[in-house]
Design a protein around this motif. Structure first.
Motif, PDB file in Angstrom:
ATOM      1  N   ARG A  48      -2.887  81.386  55.020  1.00 25.88           N
ATOM      2  CA  ARG A  48      -2.444  82.727  54.626  1.00 25.88           C
ATOM      3  C   ARG A  48      -0.951  82.896  54.814  1.00 25.88           C
ATOM      4  N   LEU A  90       1.009  82.729  51.665  1.00 21.97           N
ATOM      5  CA  LEU A  90       1.098  83.937  50.843  1.00 21.97           C
ATOM      6  C   LEU A  90       2.352  84.679  51.286  1.00 21.97           C
ATOM      7  N   SER A  91       3.042  85.242  50.372  1.00 19.56           N
ATOM      8  CA  SER A  91       4.318  85.907  50.611  1.00 19.56           C
ATOM      9  C   SER A  91       5.422  84.902  50.959  1.00 19.56           C
ATOM     10  N   SER A 104       1.345  83.310  45.245  1.00 19.77           N
ATOM     11  CA  SER A 104       0.850  84.648  44.953  1.00 19.77           C
ATOM     12  C   SER A 104      -0.362  84.567  44.038  1.00 19.77           C
TER      13      SER A 104
END
Lengths: 343, 321
Positions: free
Chosen positions: B87, B90-91, B95
């Motif tokens: 995770r 992500l960012s 995306s």
């Protein structure tokens, strides 16, 4: 002039509520009079039939039901709400003194129940299916299965009688204190406002037990609905997409998932207010709390009809008002509902 | 190709446990994407496309058991079971786009606020408005018109573009687009895919396009991976797979797509993805396959290099008659 849609909605709801309340007052009043008990007999069991007839005539009880109802309604609109045979005062006067006592209890009880129930439900939803969730479920069932009057007596026995952690559980204030000057009628707040901190503290100590009993009754339904609603909203695409965008877990869970679950939670909170008002009768009796619950119980046991009818009317108004606030809060929570008002 | 992969899934295996029985829903899945490349991941509903991609970014449902696999992104490696680690990508360069864009946007925030909160951690408040307006423009939206609208007030195509603006706000190098056009009408679908292809060129953005429609993939992807019941059945460069589809499933998929230029009889695929026995190691297509033989259910057939790409089918074994 155009009336804003939300205002039109509120006005319409108030108009409907007024009609409903009028109906409830008629039913409550006739119910009270159709009961086999008689206010004169229950008060003076040993009088002759002639004396009884004379007293009934004086009280106006010999008039037809419709006339009595009309007289009661006249008194309602005058703000008197009839006269209590028990206290000799107008019911309006009696209630004005007792409503703040019940409200103080109910408000703190609901705040406590909400502050416990919603976070418990959230944790259970986040930890769904894991040991924490199962543990919380057991705790919830335990809380739910305890009757309020029994819990009240046990708490009095343990916390007051055995441990002496709380003061004598009678009334809102121990006799050594005098009530603070009226501000909103909550002794805790009035005491703080008047700068009488010892009175506020004493009032708070009297509140501990009844608020605990009333508040625990609220925990279970709120925890259960929060767990169910959050369980659903946590699986929504917008929650997963929020995570996919790297937004913090707090923003995703508290901001989006909780808000997504809020409509059913607030709906349940609305029901809970009704339950609390009903539960107040028991809690007030156990703790000798001078509120409307105990007033109503006394009135019922002595066949004092004007207070009974008025208390029913008062609770019904409270529930109607709560429902209106609940409905309006939907619009604040969810813009999709807000924009639906115009249509 | 000497260009190292930007994103790589290796031997991803996912099991679901329901009422005590385990089922392998993704088996040894691998995928590799280079910078600025669009690869297609194709299969019927339930074939494990979305689940494997969600797992690759640590967003698989908590009830799923990720038993094997490794994910690499931009030089960082994580075990596939390390959801926290995944995770963190992500960012930071990865995306996602979802099928249902209206459902993916928070129903409680305006379009402008959705983009703004993604930008919030990245730049000072003053710069955010300008950046949001720029992202709206890039995505073909008018900021002044749409910023104050809620998701329920805009069209599906606009919602997907707002979701796109949110995704771009994270400055991704890889975009995983999970059937981003399924909820849209045909014209909007074309527009959006053309737009994605342009982003891919202009911003050096790599895209994994998940689709169940082969013809869409054919137009925009350079590589193709076909998944059936959690197994890769065929993969390789798009041109090669289309020129010579080898696996009976791939042929079935192509036969099920209408072609305007060369009309042919449409043949629907028989059977369902998850039929057949799940208690043995086998080719997971054997229960639907017209060419099935006893050895299809003897073991999982290996991926074989044939005709310039890879296929998992016993029909192409060296020793096959």
């Amino acid at each position: 002039m155009r009336i804003p849609p939300v205002l039109a909605y509120v006005l319409r709801r108030i108009a409907i509520s007024a009609v409903v309340l009028l109906g409830i007052s008629a039913v409550a009043f006739s119910m009270a009079y159709l009961l086999p008990s008689d206010p004169v007999t229950s008060r003076y069991p040993d009088i002759t039939n002639e004396q009884r007839a004379e007293m009934r005539r004086q009280m106006g009880l010999d008039q037809p039901l419709l006339v009595q109802y009309a007289r009661y309604m006249q008194s309602v609109f005058a703000g008197e709400f009839g006269r209590s045979l028990g206290t000799g005062n107008s019911v309006g006067e009696d209630l004005a003194r007792r409503i703040p006592a019940t409200l103080e209890l109910a408000v703190y009880g609901i705040l406590l129940g909400t502050a416990l129930g919603i976070p418990l439900g959230m944790v259970a939803a986040i930890r769904r299916g894991r040991p924490t969730d199962h543990l919380l479920r057991v705790v919830n069932i335990a809380i739910q299965s305890v009757p309020a009057f029994w819990l009240g007596i046990v708490l009095i026995f343990v916390l007051f009688y055995q441990l002496r952690w709380v003061p004598t559980p009678v009334g809102r204030l121990s006799p050594i204190h005098s009530p603070p000057p009226f501000f909103i009628g909550f002794y805790t707040i009035d005491g703080l406002v008047a700068g009488k901190f010892d009175v506020a503290l004493a009032a708070a100590r009297q509140l501990i037990l009844p608020v605990l009993v009333l508040g625990l009754g609220v925990v279970s339904p709120l925890a259960r609905i929060t767990r169910a609603a959050m369980g659903e909203s946590l699986g929504e695409d917008y929650v997963i997409f929020g995570r996919a965008l790297g937004l913090g877990e707090r923003q995703v869970v508290l901001g989006d998932a909780f808000r997504g679950a809020l409509v059913p939670i607030v709906t349940t909170l609305g029901f809970v207010v009704g339950n609390v008002l009903a539960g107040a009768a028991i809690v007030e009796t156990v703790f000798s709390w001078p509120g409307i619950g105990r007033y109503a119980v006394t009135a019922i046991t002595t066949s004092d009809m004007a207070p009974v009818s008025t208390c029913i009317l008062l609770v019904a108004s409270g529930v109607a008002l709560t429902n209106l606030l609940v409905d309006l809060s939907y619009a604040l929570i969810d813009p999709r509902i807000r924009h639906g008002y115009g249509k | 190709m000497s260009d190292p992969a930007l994103f790589e899934i290796r031997d991803l295996t996912i099991e679901s446990v329901r009422e005590g029985s385990r089922r392998r829903i993704v088996e040894g899945m691998s995928l590799s994407v280079r910078h600025g490349e669009i690869v297609g991941l194709v299969g019927e509903s339930g074939s494990g496309k979305s689940i494997s991609m969600m797992a690759s970014v640590g967003l698989a449902a908590a009830s799923l058991d990720i038993t094997a696999g490794e994910i690499a992104f931009a030089g960082r490696r994580f075990a596939a079971s390390d959801r926290e680690g995944l995770r963190s990508n992500l960012s930071h360069g990865v995306s996602l786009l979802f099928q249902n864009a209206k459902g993916a946007l928070s129903p409680f925030l305006t379009a402008g606020a959705q983009v703004d909160r993604v930008l919030a951690g990245r730049m000072p408040k003053a710069a955010r408005r300008r950046e949001a307006a720029e992202l709206f423009r890039v995505c073909g939206l008018n900021h002044a018109d749409l910023a104050d609208k809620y998701p329920h007030q805009i069209s599906g195509g606009q919602a997907q573009r707002v979701a796109m603006a949110c995704a771009l706000a994270t400055e991704p190098r890889l975009l995983i687009a999970d059937e981003p056009t399924t909820a849209l009408d045909v014209t909007t679908e074309r527009e959006l895919l053309r737009f994605l292809a342009r982003l891919c060129r202009e911003r050096d953005l790599a895209i994994v396009l998940i689709a169940h429609n082969l013809s869409l993939v054919a137009e925009y992807c350079s590589g193709l991976t076909i998944l059936h019941a959690g197994q890769i059945v065929e993969r390789g460069p798009l041109a090669s797979v289309f020129a010579e589809p080898l696996h009976p499933y791939t042929r079935g998929l192509i036969a099920a797509v209408p072609d305007v230029d060369e009309p042919h009889e449409l043949v629907p695929l028989a059977g369902s993805v998850w039929g057949g026995r799940n208690d043995i190691e086998r080719c997971r297509f054997s229960h639907r396959c017209a060419f099935a033989r006893p050895d299809c259910e003897a073991a999982v057939p290996p991926l074989l290099e044939r005709a310039g790409h890879e296929v998992r089918c016993v029909l192409y074994r060296e020793d096959a008659a």
